[in-house]
Scaffold this active site. Sequence first.
Site, PDB file in Angstrom:
ATOM      1  N   SER A   1     -68.040   1.300  21.271  1.00 62.86           N
ATOM      2  CA  SER A   1     -69.222   2.093  21.600  1.00 62.86           C
ATOM      3  C   SER A   1     -68.838   3.103  22.670  1.00 62.86           C
ATOM      4  O   SER A   1     -67.707   3.118  23.151  1.00 62.86           O
ATOM      5  CB  SER A   1     -70.335   1.187  22.108  1.00 62.86           C
ATOM      6  OG  SER A   1     -70.006   0.730  23.404  1.00 62.86           O
ATOM      7  N   LYS A   2     -69.820   3.906  23.027  1.00 63.77           N
ATOM      8  CA  LYS A   2     -69.625   4.942  24.049  1.00 63.77           C
ATOM      9  C   LYS A   2     -68.987   4.395  25.322  1.00 63.77           C
ATOM     10  O   LYS A   2     -68.226   5.098  25.986  1.00 63.77           O
ATOM     11  CB  LYS A   2     -70.979   5.565  24.419  1.00 63.77           C
ATOM     12  CG  LYS A   2     -71.371   6.705  23.513  1.00 63.77           C
ATOM     13  CD  LYS A   2     -71.086   8.040  24.215  1.00 63.77           C
ATOM     14  CE  LYS A   2     -71.029   9.219  23.265  1.00 63.77           C
ATOM     15  NZ  LYS A   2     -69.704   9.558  22.792  1.00 63.77           N
TER      16      LYS A   2
END
Length: 504
Positions: free
Chosen positions: A256-257
Amino acid sequence: MNERRPVRVRYAPSPTGFPHIGNIRTALFNWLFARHSGGKFILRIEDTDQERRVEGAVEAIMGSLRWLGLDWDEGPEVGGPYGPYFQSQRLSIYQEAAQRLVTEGKAYYCFCSPQRLQEMRDEQRRLGKPPGYDRHCRELSLEEQSFMDSQGIVPVVRFKMPLDGETRFHDNIWGDVTFENSTLDDFVLLKSDGYPTYHLANICDDHLMEVSHVMRAEEWLSSTPRHCLLYEALGWEHPEFAHLPMILGPDRSKLSKRHGATGLLEYKEMGYLPEALINFLALLGWSLDDRTELFDREALIKGFSLERIGKTGAIFNIEKLNWMNGAYIRQLTPADLADRALPYLEDARNGLSRPVGMKRPLDRDYLLKIIPLIQDRARTLGRTAQDEGLVQLAEFFFVDDLDYDPKLLLGKHLTAEQSRSYLGTAIKRLADLTDFGAATLEGLLRPLSAELGVKTGDFFGLLRTATTGRTAAPPLFQTMEVLGKERCFKRLKAATQKLAAVGP
Ligand code: GLU
């Protein structure tokens, strides 16, 4: 399943965001499989969720595929015999399928209001029951339905899920998978605005487009029993399935980010080569032999197979990508590297946080001389956290004024006074040179250090900082040659002035 069915695979993104690493890994695996088997690779845009549409997403999807060279045989812009390839242009197909299921008693109209559904969900949560539609409208009589219609309530269409039994299918990666039907609810097929849900549109199109293999992310595995039941209800044979293992960050949680950039085009901006990224993405879940790391496109196509895709999550390791990108950068001809690097250097000149005054327009011939000095060390064409990006390695060649801490000129052993005097002598001697080639420079500066009674390490360190602004740079004499006499002189003189600020 018919073994000889021609391979037709699709990448079916929803334009609800910009493509990320995971999406494009799916696209790549489908593309590789199509190219390996001489099949077709279809791009289909699943744009039925109008509320979540993101402006520019379709362009970003196509731009990403094009940048990586993942060409599609059928789809937007190229057309094909099974189009249109935007689901929003195929609504009547899904509406007819939903209608047929209702007529055959395999689906039903549901008039429940959003408010009722919300209350139902709240109640389920309160009682700790699994979420899912409570089948309130499943057995509505025709009279009840007409009454609702007369009230102007527009229904959705729900699938009539078998209440017991199980659904079994084979996945090329996960083997035989079984789901209890009782755990699956009567999901929506068609929304009240006439748009299909993902499930309905997806299976109608996979059937009509004669998709042979559905290869997609693992997160869709749990949707697959619903799809199988839908295929069965419509009297269609389902394609083969292959659910690709999840991509994980180094901490083994879903990528994820938090783990850094995930947008595919961000990697382009950062200066990764498409061929390196393809190689890297191909190894996220697939391997030829657990050993080979570097594959060109042809080798990937040749070696790719569903059998070698694993179940375990694939770790996204940026260090590995940097290493790989470096390896690809080293393989480029200097001319090719210069052409690829130019836009990044141009951007660096225009960027806000960049040193001012990089020479313009950027001189390609000059860059061509710089390339051999930095090619081995560059890991990206842009910037990296470890200062190993080509822009970082090259920028001192371009700026007008170097910006560095004057104390660096002293190195470990010199005083300001000594440094000034050594620089002064060097400037005088260098002034006489007509040839500023590396060999001549070395022939002059090496004996000069002996003559001055200073260790070459200290003397050359001083010259290196003065001409490059850095304590670590490519070989000194070649660097000075490429910088040229005029630039070197200007910098050596500027260094003596900077030393005045350091004191004695
Ligand atoms: N539209 C879905 C997505 O965005 C497609 C999933 C599938 O391939 O079935 O991932």
